[in-house]
Write a protein that holds these residues in place. Structure first.
Motif, PDB file in Angstrom:
ATOM      1  N   PRO A 127      -5.411   2.928   0.584  1.00 44.79           N
ATOM      2  CA  PRO A 127      -5.090   3.906  -0.460  1.00 44.79           C
ATOM      3  C   PRO A 127      -3.810   3.550  -1.205  1.00 44.79           C
TER       4      PRO A 127
ATOM      5  N   CYS B 273       0.864  -1.171   0.000  1.00 43.88           N
ATOM      6  CA  CYS B 273       0.000   0.000   0.000  1.00 43.88           C
ATOM      7  C   CYS B 273       0.905   1.227   0.000  1.00 43.88           C
TER       8      CYS B 273
ATOM      9  N   THR C 120      -7.521   1.269  -4.971  1.00 42.10           N
ATOM     10  CA  THR C 120      -7.702   2.194  -3.858  1.00 42.10           C
ATOM     11  C   THR C 120      -9.054   1.896  -3.241  1.00 42.10           C
TER      12      THR C 120
END
Length: 222
Positions: A75, A47, A105
Protein backbone atom coordinates in the motif's frame (compact mmCIF):
# COMPACT_ATOMS: atom_id res chain seq x y z
CA UNK A 1 -12.02 -38.03 21.71
CA UNK A 2 -10.75 -34.61 22.78
CA UNK A 3 -7.31 -35.36 21.33
CA UNK A 4 -8.91 -36.41 18.02
CA UNK A 5 -10.86 -33.15 17.88
CA UNK A 6 -7.68 -31.16 18.58
CA UNK A 7 -5.80 -33.03 15.82
CA UNK A 8 -8.60 -32.40 13.30
CA UNK A 9 -8.72 -28.72 14.27
CA UNK A 10 -4.94 -28.43 13.97
CA UNK A 11 -5.00 -30.10 10.56
CA UNK A 12 -7.72 -27.69 9.39
CA UNK A 13 -5.70 -24.73 10.66
CA UNK A 14 -2.55 -25.94 8.91
CA UNK A 15 -4.48 -26.51 5.67
CA UNK A 16 -5.95 -23.00 5.85
CA UNK A 17 -2.44 -21.61 6.41
CA UNK A 18 -1.07 -23.54 3.41
CA UNK A 19 -3.92 -22.29 1.21
CA UNK A 20 -3.38 -18.72 2.43
CA UNK A 21 0.35 -18.89 1.72
CA UNK A 22 -0.33 -20.38 -1.71
CA UNK A 23 -2.77 -17.58 -2.56
CA UNK A 24 -0.29 -14.96 -1.36
CA UNK A 25 2.34 -16.52 -3.61
CA UNK A 26 -0.02 -16.48 -6.60
CA UNK A 27 -0.99 -12.84 -6.02
CA UNK A 28 2.46 -11.57 -5.07
CA UNK A 29 3.80 -8.87 -7.38
CA UNK A 30 7.31 -8.25 -8.62
CA UNK A 31 8.44 -4.91 -10.03
CA UNK A 32 11.41 -4.72 -12.38
CA UNK A 33 13.03 -1.30 -12.04
CA UNK A 34 15.05 -0.61 -15.20
CA UNK A 35 17.46 2.11 -16.26
CA UNK A 36 17.55 2.79 -19.99
CA UNK A 37 19.20 6.18 -19.51
CA UNK A 38 22.67 6.82 -20.91
CA UNK A 39 24.03 7.46 -17.40
CA UNK A 40 24.05 5.63 -14.09
CA UNK A 41 21.13 6.52 -11.86
CA UNK A 42 20.01 5.58 -8.38
CA UNK A 43 16.47 4.24 -8.06
CA UNK A 44 14.70 4.25 -4.71
CA UNK A 45 11.60 2.49 -3.46
CA UNK A 46 9.50 2.84 -0.34
CA UNK A 47 6.07 1.90 0.94
CA UNK A 48 4.46 4.84 2.71
CA UNK A 49 1.88 2.69 4.49
CA UNK A 50 4.13 -0.15 5.63
CA UNK A 51 6.96 1.47 7.52
CA UNK A 52 8.39 3.94 5.04
CA UNK A 53 11.85 2.36 4.83
CA UNK A 54 13.73 3.60 1.76
CA UNK A 55 15.83 1.19 -0.31
CA UNK A 56 18.01 2.56 -3.13
CA UNK A 57 19.85 0.76 -5.92
CA UNK A 58 22.55 1.93 -8.32
CA UNK A 59 21.47 1.03 -11.86
CA UNK A 60 24.00 0.94 -14.68
CA UNK A 61 23.15 2.73 -17.93
CA UNK A 62 21.46 0.91 -20.80
CA UNK A 63 19.32 -1.72 -19.07
CA UNK A 64 20.71 -1.91 -15.55
CA UNK A 65 17.88 -3.30 -13.42
CA UNK A 66 16.73 -4.32 -9.95
CA UNK A 67 13.75 -6.60 -9.31
CA UNK A 68 11.85 -6.02 -6.08
CA UNK A 69 9.27 -8.48 -4.76
CA UNK A 70 6.54 -6.55 -2.96
CA UNK A 71 4.20 -9.41 -2.06
CA UNK A 72 0.42 -9.40 -2.50
CA UNK A 73 -0.01 -6.10 -0.60
CA UNK A 74 2.11 -2.99 -1.08
CA UNK A 75 0.00 0.00 0.00
CA UNK A 76 1.30 3.43 -0.95
CA UNK A 77 4.36 2.17 -2.83
CA UNK A 78 6.57 4.82 -4.46
CA UNK A 79 9.54 4.51 -6.83
CA UNK A 80 11.72 7.39 -8.04
CA UNK A 81 15.22 8.05 -9.31
CA UNK A 82 18.00 10.58 -9.37
CA UNK A 83 21.29 10.96 -11.31
CA UNK A 84 24.43 9.25 -10.04
CA UNK A 85 25.21 5.96 -8.36
CA UNK A 86 25.29 6.86 -4.66
CA UNK A 87 22.23 4.67 -3.91
CA UNK A 88 22.18 6.37 -0.51
CA UNK A 89 18.79 6.50 1.25
CA UNK A 90 19.57 9.97 2.61
CA UNK A 91 20.26 11.21 -0.91
CA UNK A 92 17.15 9.36 -2.04
CA UNK A 93 14.97 11.11 0.53
CA UNK A 94 16.43 14.47 -0.50
CA UNK A 95 15.86 13.71 -4.18
CA UNK A 96 12.26 12.53 -3.78
CA UNK A 97 10.65 16.03 -3.65
CA UNK A 98 12.65 16.90 -6.79
CA UNK A 99 11.50 13.86 -8.79
CA UNK A 100 8.54 12.49 -10.67
CA UNK A 101 7.14 9.44 -8.92
CA UNK A 102 5.84 6.03 -9.91
CA UNK A 103 3.09 5.38 -7.37
CA UNK A 104 1.72 1.84 -6.98
CA UNK A 105 -0.75 0.34 -4.54
CA UNK A 106 -0.70 -3.44 -4.84
CA UNK A 107 -3.59 -5.56 -3.56
CA UNK A 108 -6.46 -3.17 -2.85
CA UNK A 109 -9.60 -5.31 -2.98
CA UNK A 110 -8.31 -7.46 -5.81
CA UNK A 111 -6.98 -4.53 -7.82
CA UNK A 112 -3.64 -2.80 -8.19
CA UNK A 113 -3.67 0.96 -8.79
CA UNK A 114 -0.79 2.98 -10.24
CA UNK A 115 0.06 6.38 -11.63
CA UNK A 116 2.89 8.75 -12.50
CA UNK A 117 2.96 11.92 -10.42
CA UNK A 118 4.54 15.24 -11.34
CA UNK A 119 2.82 16.90 -8.39
CA UNK A 120 6.13 17.71 -6.69
CA UNK A 121 8.50 17.85 -9.65
CA UNK A 122 9.93 16.13 -12.71
CA UNK A 123 13.50 14.96 -13.20
CA UNK A 124 13.72 11.75 -15.29
CA UNK A 125 11.59 10.19 -18.06
CA UNK A 126 9.44 7.46 -16.55
CA UNK A 127 7.18 4.60 -17.66
CA UNK A 128 5.01 2.13 -15.71
CA UNK A 129 4.15 -0.98 -17.69
CA UNK A 130 2.35 -4.21 -16.67
CA UNK A 131 4.55 -7.08 -17.85
CA UNK A 132 2.14 -9.89 -16.96
CA UNK A 133 -1.56 -9.24 -16.54
CA UNK A 134 -3.63 -11.36 -14.18
CA UNK A 135 -7.04 -12.58 -15.32
CA UNK A 136 -9.47 -11.06 -16.20
CA UNK A 137 -7.41 -7.95 -16.97
CA UNK A 138 -6.77 -6.61 -20.45
CA UNK A 139 -4.95 -3.63 -21.94
CA UNK A 140 -7.64 -1.07 -22.61
CA UNK A 141 -7.27 2.59 -21.74
CA UNK A 142 -6.79 2.99 -17.99
CA UNK A 143 -7.13 -0.78 -17.52
CA UNK A 144 -3.62 -2.22 -17.44
CA UNK A 145 -2.37 0.72 -19.49
CA UNK A 146 1.20 2.03 -19.59
CA UNK A 147 1.47 5.68 -18.48
CA UNK A 148 4.59 7.50 -19.62
CA UNK A 149 6.14 10.89 -18.96
CA UNK A 150 9.13 11.91 -21.04
CA UNK A 151 10.28 15.52 -21.34
CA UNK A 152 13.14 16.10 -23.75
CA UNK A 153 15.05 19.12 -22.45
CA UNK A 154 14.33 19.91 -18.82
CA UNK A 155 16.20 23.22 -19.03
CA UNK A 156 13.98 24.66 -21.75
CA UNK A 157 10.89 23.03 -20.23
CA UNK A 158 11.32 24.43 -16.72
CA UNK A 159 9.90 27.95 -16.98
CA UNK A 160 8.65 30.37 -14.30
CA UNK A 161 6.88 30.02 -11.93
CA UNK A 162 8.44 26.53 -11.86
CA UNK A 163 12.19 26.36 -11.31
CA UNK A 164 15.17 24.00 -11.44
CA UNK A 165 16.18 22.37 -8.17
CA UNK A 166 19.86 21.48 -8.64
CA UNK A 167 21.33 18.65 -6.55
CA UNK A 168 20.45 15.97 -5.54
CA UNK A 169 17.53 15.31 -7.84
CA UNK A 170 18.25 17.85 -10.58
CA UNK A 171 14.57 18.29 -11.28
CA UNK A 172 12.02 20.97 -12.04
CA UNK A 173 9.79 21.97 -9.13
CA UNK A 174 6.08 22.10 -9.90
CA UNK A 175 5.25 25.13 -7.75
CA UNK A 176 1.47 24.77 -7.98
CA UNK A 177 1.41 20.98 -7.95
CA UNK A 178 0.52 20.43 -4.27
CA UNK A 179 -2.55 22.68 -4.69
CA UNK A 180 -6.11 21.49 -5.34
CA UNK A 181 -6.63 23.25 -8.69
CA UNK A 182 -4.80 23.62 -11.97
CA UNK A 183 -2.58 26.68 -12.46
CA UNK A 184 -0.55 28.06 -15.36
CA UNK A 185 2.48 26.21 -13.94
CA UNK A 186 0.69 22.87 -13.56
CA UNK A 187 -0.77 23.20 -17.06
CA UNK A 188 2.79 23.27 -18.35
CA UNK A 189 3.33 19.83 -16.78
CA UNK A 190 -0.07 18.57 -17.97
CA UNK A 191 0.63 19.54 -21.56
CA UNK A 192 4.07 17.90 -21.53
CA UNK A 193 2.89 14.70 -19.79
CA UNK A 194 -0.85 14.13 -20.24
CA UNK A 195 -0.63 10.63 -18.69
CA UNK A 196 0.65 12.00 -15.37
CA UNK A 197 -0.74 13.89 -12.40
CA UNK A 198 0.06 17.59 -12.65
CA UNK A 199 -1.59 18.73 -9.39
CA UNK A 200 -2.85 16.94 -6.29
CA UNK A 201 -6.54 16.63 -7.30
CA UNK A 202 -5.81 15.82 -10.94
CA UNK A 203 -7.51 12.41 -10.66
CA UNK A 204 -9.41 12.24 -13.95
CA UNK A 205 -7.82 9.82 -16.42
CA UNK A 206 -4.59 9.46 -14.45
CA UNK A 207 -5.21 6.45 -12.19
CA UNK A 208 -4.58 3.09 -13.87
CA UNK A 209 -5.79 -0.28 -12.54
CA UNK A 210 -4.89 -3.92 -13.15
CA UNK A 211 -5.95 -7.11 -11.32
CA UNK A 212 -3.84 -8.11 -8.33
CA UNK A 213 -1.45 -10.85 -9.35
CA UNK A 214 -0.06 -8.78 -12.22
CA UNK A 215 3.64 -7.85 -12.44
CA UNK A 216 5.13 -4.53 -13.51
CA UNK A 217 8.20 -2.73 -14.75
CA UNK A 218 9.15 0.85 -13.89
CA UNK A 219 11.46 2.16 -16.60
CA UNK A 220 13.63 5.27 -16.45
CA UNK A 221 14.33 6.86 -19.86
CA UNK A 222 12.03 4.46 -21.76
Amino acid sequence: MKNSVRIVALQALLMALVISLAMDSINAASINIKNQCSETISACATCNNCGGRVNCFALAPHNGFQVIDVGPNWPGGVIWGYPGGSANPTDGNNAKPQADLAELTIGAGGQDYYDISNVNAYNLPLLINPTTIASPGKRQGLECGSPICSIGNIYSFCQSPNFLTGAVGYGCYNVGGPGPVATAGTEHFANACPDAYSYSKDDANHVYACPTGSNYEVVFCP
